[in-house]
Every structure is written in C-alpha cells, then in structure tokens.
Design an enzyme around this catalytic site. Structure first.
Site, PDB file in Angstrom:
ATOM      1  N   LYS A 140       0.864  -1.160   0.170  1.00  0.00           N
ATOM      2  CA  LYS A 140      -0.149  -0.089   0.157  1.00  0.00           C
ATOM      3  C   LYS A 140       0.880   1.479  -0.026  1.00  0.00           C
ATOM      4  O   LYS A 140       1.957   1.155   0.295  1.00  0.00           O
ATOM      5  CB  LYS A 140      -0.875  -0.022   1.273  1.00  0.00           C
ATOM      6  CG  LYS A 140      -2.067   0.834   0.906  1.00  0.00           C
ATOM      7  CD  LYS A 140      -3.477   0.188   0.292  1.00  0.00           C
ATOM      8  CE  LYS A 140      -4.359   1.375   0.046  1.00  0.00           C
ATOM      9  NZ  LYS A 140      -5.527   0.611  -0.429  1.00  0.00           N
ATOM     10  N   ASP A 180      -6.878   4.473  -4.940  1.00  0.00           N
ATOM     11  CA  ASP A 180      -7.437   4.363  -3.606  1.00  0.00           C
ATOM     12  C   ASP A 180      -8.170   5.799  -3.528  1.00  0.00           C
ATOM     13  O   ASP A 180      -8.270   6.417  -4.390  1.00  0.00           O
ATOM     14  CB  ASP A 180      -6.399   3.956  -2.445  1.00  0.00           C
ATOM     15  CG  ASP A 180      -7.265   3.529  -1.200  1.00  0.00           C
ATOM     16  OD1 ASP A 180      -7.790   2.704  -0.968  1.00  0.00           O
ATOM     17  OD2 ASP A 180      -7.523   4.373  -0.312  1.00  0.00           O
TER      18      ASP A 180
HETATM   19  P1  NAP Z   1     -12.957   8.308  -3.047  1.00  0.00           P
HETATM   20  O1  NAP Z   1     -13.324   7.811  -4.585  1.00  0.00           O
HETATM   21  O2  NAP Z   1     -11.812   9.303  -2.858  1.00  0.00           O
HETATM   22  O3  NAP Z   1     -13.951   8.616  -2.346  1.00  0.00           O
HETATM   23  C1  NAP Z   1     -14.305   8.601  -0.917  1.00  0.00           C
HETATM   24  C2  NAP Z   1     -15.475   9.085  -0.521  1.00  0.00           C
HETATM   25  O4  NAP Z   1     -15.852   9.200   0.815  1.00  0.00           O
HETATM   26  C3  NAP Z   1     -15.570  10.512  -0.914  1.00  0.00           C
HETATM   27  O5  NAP Z   1     -16.927  10.781  -1.299  1.00  0.00           O
HETATM   28  C4  NAP Z   1     -15.260  11.329   0.261  1.00  0.00           C
HETATM   29  O6  NAP Z   1     -15.817  12.724   0.722  1.00  0.00           O
HETATM   30  C5  NAP Z   1     -16.089  10.357   1.461  1.00  0.00           C
HETATM   31  N1  NAP Z   1     -15.678  10.483   2.670  1.00  0.00           N
HETATM   32  C6  NAP Z   1     -14.382  10.498   3.315  1.00  0.00           C
HETATM   33  N2  NAP Z   1     -14.460  10.767   4.770  1.00  0.00           N
HETATM   34  C7  NAP Z   1     -15.717  10.873   4.966  1.00  0.00           C
HETATM   35  C8  NAP Z   1     -16.285  10.547   6.134  1.00  0.00           C
HETATM   36  N3  NAP Z   1     -15.727  10.765   7.308  1.00  0.00           N
HETATM   37  N4  NAP Z   1     -17.764  10.463   6.044  1.00  0.00           N
HETATM   38  C9  NAP Z   1     -18.454  10.253   4.840  1.00  0.00           C
HETATM   39  N5  NAP Z   1     -17.938  10.365   3.783  1.00  0.00           N
HETATM   40  C10 NAP Z   1     -16.319  10.490   4.017  1.00  0.00           C
HETATM   41  O7  NAP Z   1     -12.285   6.785  -2.467  1.00  0.00           O
HETATM   42  P2  NAP Z   1     -12.611   5.356  -2.877  1.00  0.00           P
HETATM   43  O8  NAP Z   1     -11.710   4.672  -3.598  1.00  0.00           O
HETATM   44  O9  NAP Z   1     -14.087   5.321  -3.135  1.00  0.00           O
HETATM   45  O10 NAP Z   1     -12.335   4.697  -1.250  1.00  0.00           O
HETATM   46  C11 NAP Z   1     -13.360   4.606  -0.247  1.00  0.00           C
HETATM   47  C12 NAP Z   1     -12.907   3.520   0.602  1.00  0.00           C
HETATM   48  O11 NAP Z   1     -12.811   2.224  -0.149  1.00  0.00           O
HETATM   49  C13 NAP Z   1     -11.459   3.435   1.303  1.00  0.00           C
HETATM   50  O12 NAP Z   1     -11.660   2.888   2.518  1.00  0.00           O
HETATM   51  C14 NAP Z   1     -10.505   2.770   0.353  1.00  0.00           C
HETATM   52  O13 NAP Z   1      -9.480   2.289   1.150  1.00  0.00           O
HETATM   53  C15 NAP Z   1     -11.750   1.674  -0.056  1.00  0.00           C
HETATM   54  N6  NAP Z   1     -11.321   0.755  -0.907  1.00  0.00           N
HETATM   55  C16 NAP Z   1     -11.066   1.380  -2.306  1.00  0.00           C
HETATM   56  C17 NAP Z   1     -10.877   0.563  -3.357  1.00  0.00           C
HETATM   57  C18 NAP Z   1     -10.644   1.070  -4.944  1.00  0.00           C
HETATM   58  O14 NAP Z   1     -10.705   0.132  -5.609  1.00  0.00           O
HETATM   59  N7  NAP Z   1     -11.129   2.337  -4.846  1.00  0.00           N
HETATM   60  C19 NAP Z   1     -10.715  -0.894  -3.290  1.00  0.00           C
HETATM   61  C20 NAP Z   1     -10.954  -1.310  -1.927  1.00  0.00           C
HETATM   62  C21 NAP Z   1     -11.057  -0.599  -1.063  1.00  0.00           C
HETATM   63  P3  NAP Z   1     -15.009  13.833   0.309  1.00  0.00           P
HETATM   64  O15 NAP Z   1     -15.104  14.151  -1.233  1.00  0.00           O
HETATM   65  O16 NAP Z   1     -15.822  14.961   1.108  1.00  0.00           O
HETATM   66  O17 NAP Z   1     -13.505  13.721   0.901  1.00  0.00           O
END
Ligand code: NAP
Length: 460
Positions: A140, A180
C-alpha cells in the site's frame, strides 16, 4: 514449579499467550500507530484457534514475521504550486508481504495519510489479496497530499514528483500500485506517463486502474462497489434474503460508493442516503444516481448540491448522521472508523439486517462486536471489498497477455471470485469453531495460504 505450570497450558492458552506477546511487540515497535494496532489485533484474535491446531506456526514465528513489513519506504515529494511556491509532502510505500506474489495495493492521497494508516492498509491487503485466490502479495502507499481544490496542473506536478521517487521501487513483477482515496484514473495516468519517461518502454502492468486506452481493464472502475454488493448478496442468500425491495444507505459518494449504489439499485434495492465528508443526503424517493455521478465524477461538487435538483431530498450537515437513517442494509464505503459503537446501536435499534464494508476497516472494533452479538449479518471489508484488487489482477493478466476482455467477461469473473471468497470464508469459520462469523472466516482463509507459502520459502 514454573516448568510444571507451563506444561499444564492447553494448546489454546499457548496460542493466546503467543498472540498476546506478539501483539505487545507490534505495539512497542510501532508506538502511536493506532490504526495499525486495530487491524493487527482483529486478525490476531481470529487466529488463536488456527495456532492452537497448527502449533508449528508458532515455532516458525509466523505472526512476528507477518506483522513486520518486508520494507517501509518513506520519501520527500517536492512540487511547485500555481503561485510558484514550493510545497513538500511525504510519500510512502509499504511492501508488506510477497509470499504469494508481487506486492499489490493502492495509493491514497489524503491529508490524514501517515505511517499508521499506510501500514494498516498494507497489512489488511495481505489477507485480502490472498482471499482473491490470485498470486498477489500485500502492499500500500500514498501521501499526505490533499488533492481537493488543486488545479489539474498542480495534480500533474505532484504526481510526477511522487512517481520520480516511487519508480525506483516498483515494477510489473515487483510491486504494482493502483488507486484508492484521492487517486483515480487521472492520477494513475499521470503517474504511468512519468514512470514510462523515467524507465522507458511501455510496461503496462506496472500500475492498475489505468484508463482503457492505456491498457486499463473494463469493469475495474466498477469492481470494488459491484464486488461488495455481490458479496453481501451471497451473505443474504444464506439467510433466504436479497437486495430486492430492501432499503439501503451507502456512506461516501466516491468510487466505491457510486458503484455499490449502482449494483444495489440494479438488484432491486432502494438507496435512500449517501454522503461525503461534509454531510449526507436523504431522499425518500430513492437517490438519483445519475445526479450523484454527474456531481461527483464530472463537476467535482459537494453532495449538498444534490438537493438543489431534487426537492424531495434533504441535506444534513453531519456525515456520521447517515447511520441514523433507518435501513435494511448499510454499506460503509467512505473511510476507516466511520461507523462507531453509537452508530451501530442506532442502526440495530432501527432494525438493520446486514452491514457490508465497501471501505477498509470502516467499522470500529466495538461496533463490529455489537453487530455480531445482535446477529446482524456482517461482511468484513477484507473479503467484501476484495473485488477491486481482484479485477486489478485481471488487468495485470490482460496486460501481460496483450488481451482486452469485454466488460461482461470481466464482470462474470468478478462475480465468481466474490462467490468463492464468500464460500472460503464461511468454510474456514465453520472449520475453526465460529460458524457464520465472516470476520474470523476471512482472516483465517486469507492467513493460511500466506503462512504456508512463507514456511515453504524458508526464513527470509
Ligand atoms: P474516493 O473515490 O476518494 O471516495 C471517498 C469518498 O468518501 C468521498 O465521497 C469522500 O468525501 C467520502 N468521505 C471521506 N471521509 C468521509 C467521512 N468521514 N464520512 C463520509 N464520507 C467520507 O475513495 P474510494 O476509492 O471510493 O475509497 C473509499 C474506501 O474504499 C476507502 O476506505 C478505500 O481504502 C476503500 N477501497 C477502495 C478500493 C478502490 O478500488 N477504490 C478498493 C478497496 C477498498 P469527500 O469528497 O468529502 O472527501
């Protein structure tokens, strides 16, 4: 006397003592890294019955070895902002475990990023990647860089500087980063360009989550969200239930959330709330996903803007309030520790039936315990959100074979992988005396393959 007392320990007590000792060492070696401690404790606690049954893991020092990253790289990332001011961020890459394949795991750009967060994510990734059944180890990375309100050219300058350093440590057979939080196809594209400029050639398999024209895989963007819903659907099926006609809440409105909502709606659910870090939106008529997609993927706006177009909806200025919305299924898809004990109590009081973690470790330890005690179905992120990395591994396979599978082909493979992860996790939970407990089952099923490979490869 002392020897006599020791010989009276049962295998389970010996395993528990070993787990406690190694956990103390992890805390001592990584002081103040609470997220890492939380992730390690959850896995270690699940492993006591395995260590009791297979004491050779203790002699092999498997927990000491698996908790210590093979390598943790930290580096300076200098860049110039639009005002001509030099800025400096810190970059990280943890290469946690390569027993079953090259390091694989995303990059997170968010101001909260520090060594603890990168290590907890890297540690979880070892078991998640193992669960997919694909030959990928755990890694990571990321930076405390905040991409919000940066211009496109600032993003390019930062990512190029980040990759100038990271490129020394990665490669298609060594370590393959992906996206991520804060890192999507745009950031991956700039990093891929910079990697090629430094290293030469067109080593497509060095990064996943690329745009389709640069060698990305169809269905990668959708994979984590879709995979989470497929996993939860399997879990519901086990209880004779499904997404059809259920009321769903999904935290966040980023990559994972949007595609979890899309698949849940496709399976007949009504998604009534979603959020961002500023607040949440409730729409009793069901969230209109095309509006969320446009606001978030195209216009880069806050979720509060949703209510301007949907008078039936309400916006609330507190993102954690989303858990007070009554629902059948809650999908935390935003960030770590976003669903705490109080939120769990409210969800349970409102009759929630299932929780599916789309995000990594979004539920606190106390909240997980409450769900399990109250017989709420619980899908842990390590298993439920593994669809993203699984399709990343499919992207690597397509890159090395110079092939491009159709969306349908990739989605069908994803569906099968998620079903397999569910059945492996259920089987392991049953075998080790915790029937139906997917937290324990996923940890054990992911662990055993890695531990056995480490032993086969000697003390390295
Ligand atoms: P992302 O596209 O950057 O989206 C994150 C979202 O969460 C944004 O809408 C953000 O809002 C919101 N957010 C952040 N903190 C928050 C809170 N305290 N309460 C409510 N909303 C909040 O990221 P992502 O790729 O979707 O990843 C989300 C999660 O999934 C992370 O834990 C990541 O490690 C996990 N994950 C992702 C993947 C992948 O393929 N992308 C794979 C496995 C796991 P703002 O815009 O206001 O910041």
């Amino acid at each position: 006397m002392e020897t006599l007392e020791r010989t009276t320990f049962t295998q389970t007590e010996k395993a528990q003592n070993y787990v406690n000792d190694v956990f103390e060492t992890v805390k001592r070696r990584n002081p103040n890294e609470s997220e890492l401690h939380q992730a390690v404790k959850e896995v270690f606690d699940s492993l006591v019955p395995v260590l009791a049954k297979k004491p050779h893991y203790i002699k092999q020092g498997i927990l000491e070895r698996i908790a210590e990253p093979e390598r943790m790289i930290s580096f300076r990332v200098p860049w110039v902002d639009d005002q001509g001011q030099v800025q400096v961020n810190r970059g990280f890459r943890v290469q946690y475990n390569s027993a079953i394949g090259p390091y694989k795991g995303g990059l997170r750009f968010h101001p909260s990023v520090n060594a603890s967060i990168i290590k907890f994510l890297g540690f979880e990734q070892i078991f998640k990647n193992s669960l997919t059944g694909q030959p990928i180890g755990g890694g990571k990375g990321g930076s405390d860089f905040d991409p919000k309100e940066k211009s496109d050219i600032e993003i390019m300058r930062f990512t190029q500087s980040f990759m100038s350093e990271l490129s020394k440590y990665i490669g298609a057979d060594t370590d393959i980063p992906a996206g991520d939080i804060g890192v999507g196809a745009r950031e991956i594209g700039y990093m891929f360009g910079q990697y090629k400029k430094i290293r030469g050639g067109h080593e497509a398999g060095v990064l996943t989550g690329k745009s389709i024209n640069s060698g990305g895989s169809l269905a990668r963007k959708e994979a984590t969200g879709y995979g989470t819903v497929y996993f939860v659907e399997e879990m519901l099926k086990g209880q004779g239930s499904s997404f059809t006609s259920s009321k769903v809440t999904v935290s966040g409105s980023g990559n994972v959330s949007i595609y979890a909502m899309e698949k849940a709606i496709e399976l007949g659910a009504k998604v009534v709330a979603c959020s961002d870090s500023s607040g949440y939106v409730y729409d009793k008529n069901g969230i209109d996903l095309s509006t969320v997609k446009r606001l978030k993927e195209v216009e880069n706006k806050r979720i509060s803007a949703y209510v301007d177009e949907h008078p039936s909806a309400h916006y609330f200025d507190d993102c954690s309030g989303i858990w007070s919305v009554p629902c059948d299924i809650a999908l935390p898809c935003a960030t770590q520790n976003e669903l705490d004990e109080l939120a769990a109590k409210i969800l349970i009081a409102n009759g929630v039936k299932a929780i599916g973690e789309g995000a990594n470790m979004p539920t606190t330890e106390e909240a997980v315990d409450l769900f399990l005690k109250n017989k709420v179905l619980f899908a842990p992120g390590k298993a439920a959100n593994a669809g993203g990395v699984a399709v990343s591994a499919l992207e690597m396979a397509q890159n090395s074979a110079r092939l491009a599978w159709t969306f349908e082909e990739v989605e069908n493979k994803l569906k099968e992988i998620m079903k397999d992860i569910y059945s492996e996790s259920i089987k392991a939970a049953e075998e080790y005396g915790a029937p139906g407990n997917l937290v324990v089952g996923a940890n054990i099923a992911g662990f055993v393959k890695v531990a056995d490979s480490m032993i086969m490869q000697g003390i390295i």
